[in-house]
Design a protein around this motif. Structure first.
Motif, mmCIF file in Angstrom:
data_model
loop_
_atom_site.group_PDB
_atom_site.id
_atom_site.type_symbol
_atom_site.label_atom_id
_atom_site.label_comp_id
_atom_site.label_asym_id
_atom_site.label_seq_id
_atom_site.Cartn_x
_atom_site.Cartn_y
_atom_site.Cartn_z
ATOM 1 N N LEU A 428 0.830 -1.211 0.000
ATOM 2 C CA LEU A 428 0.000 0.000 0.000
ATOM 3 C C LEU A 428 0.864 1.261 0.000
ATOM 4 O O LEU A 428 0.540 2.248 -0.664
ATOM 5 C CB LEU A 428 -0.935 -0.002 1.212
ATOM 6 C CG LEU A 428 -2.054 -1.046 1.126
ATOM 7 C CD1 LEU A 428 -2.735 -1.219 2.473
ATOM 8 C CD2 LEU A 428 -3.084 -0.649 0.076
ATOM 9 N N MET A 429 1.979 1.233 0.716
ATOM 10 C CA MET A 429 2.864 2.408 0.742
ATOM 11 C C MET A 429 3.499 2.639 -0.621
ATOM 12 O O MET A 429 3.713 3.783 -1.032
ATOM 13 C CB MET A 429 3.942 2.235 1.814
ATOM 14 C CG MET A 429 3.389 2.376 3.222
ATOM 15 S SD MET A 429 4.622 2.068 4.489
ATOM 16 C CE MET A 429 5.617 3.542 4.361
ATOM 17 N N SER A 430 3.762 1.562 -1.345
ATOM 18 C CA SER A 430 4.361 1.721 -2.672
ATOM 19 C C SER A 430 3.363 2.346 -3.643
ATOM 20 O O SER A 430 3.723 2.787 -4.717
ATOM 21 C CB SER A 430 4.849 0.369 -3.207
ATOM 22 O OG SER A 430 3.739 -0.430 -3.562
ATOM 23 N N ARG A 431 2.114 2.382 -3.244
ATOM 24 C CA ARG A 431 1.091 3.035 -4.061
ATOM 25 C C ARG A 431 0.718 4.416 -3.519
ATOM 26 O O ARG A 431 -0.351 4.944 -3.827
ATOM 27 C CB ARG A 431 -0.126 2.132 -4.193
ATOM 28 C CG ARG A 431 0.002 1.225 -5.396
ATOM 29 C CD ARG A 431 -0.453 -0.187 -5.159
ATOM 30 N NE ARG A 431 -0.071 -1.012 -6.303
ATOM 31 C CZ ARG A 431 1.130 -1.579 -6.443
ATOM 32 N NH1 ARG A 431 2.077 -1.367 -5.553
ATOM 33 N NH2 ARG A 431 1.390 -2.342 -7.507
ATOM 34 N N GLY A 432 1.549 4.952 -2.671
ATOM 35 C CA GLY A 432 1.418 6.356 -2.287
ATOM 36 C C GLY A 432 0.744 6.616 -0.965
ATOM 37 O O GLY A 432 0.549 7.773 -0.582
#
Lengths: 475, 367
Positions: A428-432
């Motif tokens: 999820l963090m890699s998606r902002g």
């Protein structure tokens, strides 16, 4: 955090806050008993309500049972021993009448329910509303078309006055006062709650709602709810509960009895969000007759200690039970919740799904029981308990009991405990998303099997509430 | 009166709200039924140690008369009672450091037929590898067995307990502490005793320890089998699994209660428990309470499951379509169900020995 999300968070805080429901109004009472419990108090409550003799008798018997019954031998015994029964106020009447129009409700109390959004919700999506403030219902209404069809939706005191025979037939029939210490206490001092009767074949499409608010300090709220769904009928009952935050403890000990006659369907949804100074010790049980179905949708977010195990007795052939529950145990909270299903008849089925999250030193416990009696052929039951522990101060427990006395039964139980997966957070963090947002999304996803069963308005509020609870979880 | 007798008599009878005693109260387990009594005339059963091939266990012996305390806290009542009736004396079996033999040891226990009790203590040395098969056979009125022990660093222990007692009551208490990086496979095979109450506990308080608990039990006739298995993870990187299979027939009652505890500090613990009950007759009962208490959030995972059900009709049909009678098909499915855990208790030799040991007992039971 993005601007839109900051706004969403603020909006959510406005709605539910860091327990924003913890405000209190000046105490508003027309009758207030001194603290403490005695036979005299029990008789006085009954006299004020001008109850029939049989109800007074059962109250007095229940009082003596309560006094003699020891505390439960399980659960958080230390917390239970902390209840100061002598300091609780057992009856407080805030308004002399149960009104049918919000304009007639005293201003302070009406403002409270306005802030909780009850009149607005009533207009939009409910078939009827009961609002209970302290010991008595202050507002009550039901849609006229349902009333015309013979649906009875009253506060319990009015139910006893207007339908004494029906109440006498079913009162204590599912949960006798001897059932446990707190069902005895409730039977002795009950006040308020809902009484519902749905006639044969009537299906109440939109939910009816009861909202319970404790406002005074050291208050005890002991509502009693009785729902009878006649053959082939259906109803969805929703209840919500909040209280102010005080440094001293309050006690909420309700009893809820459901009777689903042949082919009837009852769904009972609860979002319990008491403040963290409330002991929430509730007994809820239903009896499902032939081909009937009872569902408990049970959300436990607040309270200091909750001990609540919604139960279903599957008495009739082909009946079905479902209990879907979530529990959030935060700082200083112990959510000891669970479910019980007793398969007494053949071809009965049940499903229990329990989800809990422990955080900031909270403790979430699942305590359940399922039994299959020797004569119940071809029963199927499934129990699933999942728990997430979000930090190293918290705890989770599972105490399931399964007793099977019929060889044809198919019974499954599974439980798992885990932490939030680093992979999911990373994804999820890699998606902002920030780490905090990612965590909130994962938690909402974890609770999704529960929220999808709620009316949409409740589900949205619950998601916002959980997002707020997750604030400050990181670092 | 000895200190252990005094300690027992000072205790109160445990309540049935305690899950350990819920289905089999202490009064029912006690040899005379009077919990306030320590009976006289308790004998020590006949005990012998040999290799599975019939040879003497040359460098391993039974050392009698040792004063050994129970290595960690369990049930106060049962522990102190067994300590009292065994006078605090234990038979010690020591597996020396680096001792590695594939040939299993057999510890035979033959009760006298009256009231018997024994305390057996096993210690395994560093990096040793041993298989100990404990077998109870013969007639017994009441038999109490206290089994304690600890495993040395990096050691492997396969410990299989086989109950073939033809009748009577069995009270079994196990307390095994696992050493650093040691590995234990603990099997229970039960097809005997009219009543069994077992309180089996494992403590994983050293990092890297690994435990695999297996049960293969058959309850029949009027039998009452009550097994409580408690596994406590205290140290990091510890691993445990439990698979407990019980076939319940006749008018029997089977009880499986488990407690899986992950204490704070047991980081990266990985634990799972499964209780399976196969119900074979109308009057058989199966009760399960698999409990879980987790205080550590940094776990690989922990969970438990329970499944109860009858023999699968599609599997029975499959076998009958291949020429087996209904009874033969059911026997084959029961055997396969029990064998799925039995086969993991040791190597092929152990497996063959276990099948041989329990086959006649299974045939004699009325399921």
């Amino acid at each position: 955090m993005r601007e839109s999300e900051v706004m969403a968070m603020e909006e959510a805080r406005e709605a539910v806050g860091d327990y924003d429901l913890g405000w209190h109004d000046p105490e508003h009472s027309t009758i207030r008993f001194d603290s403490g419990l005695s036979e005299e108090v029990v008789r006085k409550i009954s006299a004020i309500k001008n109850e029939p003799e049989w109800m007074t008798e059962i109250r007095v018997k229940a009082y003596h049972h309560f006094v003699n019954r020891p505390m439960p031998g399980f659960g958080d015994r230390e917390a239970l021993e902390g209840i100061k029964f002598d300091e609780v106020c057992y009856y407080l009447r805030s308004s002399d009448a149960t009104e049918k129009d919000w304009d007639d409700v005293p201003d302070d109390i009406r403002n409270t329910f306005d802030r909780l959004g009850i009149p607005e919700a009533e207009q939009k999506w409910l078939s009827g509303v009961t609002a209970q403030y302290e010991s008595e219902a202050v507002y009550h209404s039901i849609r006229e078309d349902l009333e015309a069809q013979g649906v009875i939706f009253l506060d319990m005191d009015s139910g006893l006055r207007e339908y004494p025979d029906l109440v006498k037939e079913y009162f204590c029939s599912v949960i006798p006062y001897q059932d446990n210490k707190f069902s005895a206490l409730n039977t002795a001092v009950w006040s308020g709650g809902s009484f519902i009767y749905v006639p044969k074949g009537i299906k109440v499409e939109m939910p009816v709602q009861a909202y319970f608010r404790i406002n005074a300090k050291n208050m005890g709220q002991f509502e009693r709810t009785l729902i009878i769904a006649d053959e082939g009928s259906s109803i969805h009952y929703v209840e919500g509960c909040t209280a102010p935050t005080y440094s001293t403890d309050s006690l909420h000990s309700a009893v809820v009895e459901l009777i689903a006659l042949d082919g009837a369907h009852i769904r009972y949804s609860t979002i319990q969000n008491w403040s963290a100074n409330v002991y929430n010790l509730v007994t809820k049980r239903g009896i499902a007759h032939k081909d009937a179905s009872i569902e408990w949708i049970d959300g436990n977010i607040g309270s200091k200690l909750t001990m609540k195990y919604p139960s279903v007795i599957l008495k009739g052939e082909g009946s079905h039970a479902e209990v879907i529950s979530i529990a959030y145990a935060g700082k200083g909270q112990h959510q000891d919740a669970g479910a019980k299903v007793h398969h007494l008849a053949s071809n009965t089925t049940s499903k229990i799904l329990s989800k809990s999250i422990s955080k900031d030193g909270g403790r979430g416990s699942y305590r359940g029981m399922v039994t299959v009696s020797p004569k119940a052929e071809n029963c199927k039951l499934n129990v699933v308990c999942d728990a997430l522990i979000l930090d190293d101060e918290s705890q989770t427990d599972t105490y399931p009991t399964m007793e099977v006395a019929n060889a044809s039964a198919r019974c499954e139980h599974e439980a798992s405990v885990s932490k939030v997966s680093d992979d999911q957070v990373f994804y999820l963090m890699s998606r902002g998303h920030s780490e905090e947002e990612a965590l909130a999304m994962i938690v909402n996803g974890f609770f999704e099997p529960f929220t999808r069963e709620l009316p949409m308005e409740y589900a949205v509020e619950l998601n916002k509430l959980m997002a707020l609870e997750m604030e400050g979880s990181i670092g | 009166m000895s200190a252990s007798e005094e300690a027992y008599l000072s205790l109160e009878e445990p309540p049935r709200s305690d899950h350990l005693w819920r289905y089999t109260p202490w009064k029912r387990v006690h040899p005379t039924g009077n919990p306030n009594e320590i009976p006289d005339g308790i004998s020590t059963p006949e005990i012998s140690l040999s290799m599975i091939n019939g040879e003497e266990a040359s460098d391993i012996s039974l050392e009698m008369g040792n004063t050994i305390s129970i290595p960690f806290e369990g049930s106060l009542v049962s522990n102190s009672f067994l300590s009292a009736i065994t006078n605090g004396k234990a038979i010690r079996i020591t597996i020396p450091e680096n001792w590695r033999k594939e040939t299993p040891l057999i510890l035979d226990i033959k009760p006298t037929g009256g009231l018997d009790a024994v305390h057996i203590h096993v210690e395994t040395g560093k990096f040793s590898e041993a298989t100990i098969l404990t077998r109870i056979q013969g007639s017994s009125e009441w038999l109490g067995i206290l089994r304690t022990g600890h495993t040395g660093v990096g050691s492997f222990l396969q410990d299989v307990f086989v109950n073939k007692a033809s009748d009577g009551n069995l009270m079994r208490v196990d307390a095994l502490k696992l050493g650093r990086d040691s590995s234990v496979t603990a099997g229970t095979v039960s097809a005997g005793s009219a009543w069994t109450k077992a309180d089996i506990r494992y403590l994983l308080d050293a990092p890297g320890s690994n435990l695999n608990v297996l049960g293969s039990l058959l309850s029949a006739d009027q039998m009452h089998l009550d097994h409580h298995i408690e596994i406590s993870h205290l140290a990091p990187n510890t691993y445990s699994r439990l698979a407990w299979h019980t076939a319940c027939g006749g008018n029997s009652t089977s009880v499986g209660t488990g407690m899986l505890r992950i204490e704070k500090g047991a980081r990266q613990a990985d634990a799972g428990q499964l209780f399976h009950n196969l119900l074979l007759s109308e009057k058989a009962k199966a009760n399960s309470i698999p409990e879980l208490e987790v205080e550590e959030n940094d776990v690989v995972g922990c969970g438990h499951g329970t499944a109860n059900g009858p023999v699968d009709e599609s599997q029975r049909f499959y076998l009958m379509a291949r020429g087996l009678s209904g009874e033969e098909a059911e026997d084959a499915l029961v055997a396969a169900f029990l064998n799925s855990t039995l086969s993991q208790m040791g190597n092929d030799d152990v497996h063959a020995w276990l099948i041989d040991a329990v086959e006649d007992a299974l045939i004699g039971l009325n399921i």
